[in-house]
Each structure stands twice: as C-alpha cells, then as structure tokens.
Motif scaffolding. Structure first.
Motif, mmCIF file in Angstrom:
data_model
loop_
_atom_site.group_PDB
_atom_site.id
_atom_site.type_symbol
_atom_site.label_atom_id
_atom_site.label_comp_id
_atom_site.label_asym_id
_atom_site.label_seq_id
_atom_site.Cartn_x
_atom_site.Cartn_y
_atom_site.Cartn_z
ATOM 1 N N GLU A 163 -50.573 23.289 -8.190
ATOM 2 C CA GLU A 163 -51.776 22.854 -8.642
ATOM 3 C C GLU A 163 -52.657 22.516 -8.070
ATOM 4 O O GLU A 163 -53.972 22.672 -8.419
ATOM 5 C CB GLU A 163 -51.323 21.691 -9.626
ATOM 6 C CG GLU A 163 -50.219 22.178 -11.039
ATOM 7 C CD GLU A 163 -49.689 20.615 -11.706
ATOM 8 O OE1 GLU A 163 -49.950 20.882 -12.920
ATOM 9 O OE2 GLU A 163 -49.391 19.946 -11.040
ATOM 10 N N ALA A 164 -52.346 21.809 -6.791
ATOM 11 C CA ALA A 164 -53.563 21.162 -6.060
ATOM 12 C C ALA A 164 -54.259 22.381 -5.225
ATOM 13 O O ALA A 164 -55.346 22.683 -5.113
ATOM 14 C CB ALA A 164 -52.913 20.287 -5.269
ATOM 15 N N GLU A 165 -53.321 23.258 -4.658
ATOM 16 C CA GLU A 165 -53.971 24.591 -4.204
ATOM 17 C C GLU A 165 -54.945 25.320 -5.270
ATOM 18 O O GLU A 165 -56.003 25.782 -4.695
ATOM 19 C CB GLU A 165 -52.832 25.460 -3.832
ATOM 20 C CG GLU A 165 -52.291 25.014 -2.434
ATOM 21 C CD GLU A 165 -51.189 25.840 -2.009
ATOM 22 O OE1 GLU A 165 -50.621 25.516 -0.801
ATOM 23 O OE2 GLU A 165 -50.685 26.590 -2.713
ATOM 24 N N HIS A 183 -61.951 25.733 -1.516
ATOM 25 C CA HIS A 183 -61.818 24.933 -0.441
ATOM 26 C C HIS A 183 -60.870 25.793 0.514
ATOM 27 O O HIS A 183 -60.518 25.209 1.719
ATOM 28 C CB HIS A 183 -61.697 23.807 -0.246
ATOM 29 C CG HIS A 183 -62.832 22.931 -1.000
ATOM 30 N ND1 HIS A 183 -64.223 23.077 -0.535
ATOM 31 C CD2 HIS A 183 -62.852 21.977 -2.059
ATOM 32 C CE1 HIS A 183 -64.974 22.307 -1.373
ATOM 33 N NE2 HIS A 183 -64.209 21.656 -2.193
ATOM 34 N N LYS A 184 -60.455 26.806 -0.054
ATOM 35 C CA LYS A 184 -59.092 27.365 0.709
ATOM 36 C C LYS A 184 -59.203 27.934 2.143
ATOM 37 O O LYS A 184 -58.331 27.755 2.871
ATOM 38 C CB LYS A 184 -58.200 28.238 -0.043
ATOM 39 C CG LYS A 184 -58.930 29.555 -0.183
ATOM 40 C CD LYS A 184 -57.732 30.730 -0.868
ATOM 41 C CE LYS A 184 -58.082 31.938 -1.288
ATOM 42 N NZ LYS A 184 -59.443 31.981 -2.090
ATOM 43 N N GLU A 185 -60.389 28.041 2.658
ATOM 44 C CA GLU A 185 -60.742 28.722 4.146
ATOM 45 C C GLU A 185 -61.292 27.488 4.893
ATOM 46 O O GLU A 185 -61.503 27.766 5.970
ATOM 47 C CB GLU A 185 -61.873 29.506 3.960
ATOM 48 C CG GLU A 185 -61.222 31.019 2.997
ATOM 49 C CD GLU A 185 -60.097 31.689 3.463
ATOM 50 O OE1 GLU A 185 -59.746 31.628 4.603
ATOM 51 O OE2 GLU A 185 -59.853 32.268 2.579
ATOM 52 N N ARG A 186 -61.276 26.204 4.136
ATOM 53 C CA ARG A 186 -61.776 25.360 5.154
ATOM 54 C C ARG A 186 -60.813 24.470 6.042
ATOM 55 O O ARG A 186 -59.518 24.444 5.534
ATOM 56 C CB ARG A 186 -62.468 24.160 4.186
ATOM 57 C CG ARG A 186 -63.617 24.679 3.002
ATOM 58 C CD ARG A 186 -64.718 24.609 3.733
ATOM 59 N NE ARG A 186 -65.635 24.255 2.546
ATOM 60 C CZ ARG A 186 -66.372 23.187 2.552
ATOM 61 N NH1 ARG A 186 -66.337 22.330 3.585
ATOM 62 N NH2 ARG A 186 -67.337 23.059 1.459
ATOM 63 N N PRO A 187 -61.286 23.982 6.980
ATOM 64 C CA PRO A 187 -60.260 23.451 7.930
ATOM 65 C C PRO A 187 -59.287 22.427 7.297
ATOM 66 O O PRO A 187 -58.313 22.115 7.720
ATOM 67 C CB PRO A 187 -60.955 22.963 9.146
ATOM 68 C CG PRO A 187 -62.400 22.891 8.755
ATOM 69 C CD PRO A 187 -62.569 24.040 7.416
#
Ligand code: CMP
Length: 139
Positions: free
Chosen positions: A45-47, A53-57
């Motif tokens: 759920e959080a992902e 933002h999945k590519e952010r560090p």
C-alpha cells in the motif's frame, strides 16, 4: 471554490499521540473532516501510494517509515482546500517550515514530517480514491 483534499497524519505523529492536536489545527483553520480512518499500511500500500517517488533515493526509507505504525487518512473539505492545506502543513523540510505551521510545531525531520497533503487537484482525487470509497466520504 470549495475543494476536497487528501491528508495523512503519519506514524511519527500518531506514535506521539498528536492525532487530536493536528486534526484540531485543520478544524481551527476552517476545514471539515468529511472522512477519517486509522490504517496500518502494508508495504504494498505504501509503495503504491508513493509510486511517483519510486526512483528517489529516499523511497526505501519513506516506505519503511510509513509502515512503522498507524496512519490517519482523512479527506478535508473547505474553501481552496488543496492550497490552504499545504500552507497549514508548512514546508516538507521542517527546518524550512514557517512559524505556526503543523510541521514547524511537530515534525522531527524531512522523513518524519508528521503530515502529508495532496499537491494539486488531480493528485487530490487520486489520493482520496486510493484510500476511500464514495460511501465513506460524508460531505
Ligand atoms: P510527503 O509530503 O509525504 O511526500 C513524500 C515524502 O518523502 C515527504 O513528505 C517526506 O516525508 C519524504 N522524504 C524523505 N526524505 C526526503 C527528501 N530528501 N526529500 C523530499 N522528501 C523526502
């Protein structure tokens, strides 16, 4: 115009019993809480919620912190709600947040910044629909 926006009280804040204090700041600012529930997010759920933002560090750390305890998900309704909610929250990084804002008062760090709010009308609709069905929203 009267708008609806999506708002979350994050685990760092629920852990410190700030649910009431933060909700009161929104109500005192003229918002109505027209939907509210307490959820303990799964990793999936959080992902999904933060997929943009999945590519952010910081993505791993962000998901970790959102899964670390209960979150209050809410729909706030009021005049110009999307922009006004962001003013009341203050800057993402609490060290940049103005006096009187929620993040200035309560945030611990940029990662544990106590609240989230939608940044635009399209994201508000998407984020509301991610957590609520129409019957759970009582305007
Ligand atoms: P939020 O408004 O929920 O949107 C994404 C979140 O990522 C943000 O608030 C922060 O809590 C978190 N985050 C963690 N580290 C950073 C960072 N370096 N820059 C921006 N956001 C960060």
């Amino acid at each position: 115009a009267v708008e609806r926006t999506f708002s979350m009280i994050k685990p760092d804040a629920t852990r410190r019993n700030l649910t009431g204090a933060i909700t009161k700041m929104f109500e005192d600012a003229g918002f109505s809480v027209i939907a509210s529930k307490r959820v303990w997010m799964s990793r999936r759920e959080a992902e999904g919620f933060y997929a943009v933002h999945k590519e952010r560090p910081f993505f791993g750390e962000l998901v970790e912190s959102m899964c670390s305890g209960p979150t209050i998900v809410q729909v706030l309704q009021g005049e110009n709600a999307i922009a006004r909610n962001r003013e009341i929250m203050g800057a993402t990084n609490p060290s940049d947040a103005a006096e009187g804002t929620i993040r200035k008062a309560f945030a611990l760090s940029i990662g544990e910044n106590s609240v989230h709010g939608s940044d635009a009308p399209e994201t508000a609709s998407q984020e509301i629909a991610y957590w609520f069905s129409e019957t759970e929203i009582v305007g």
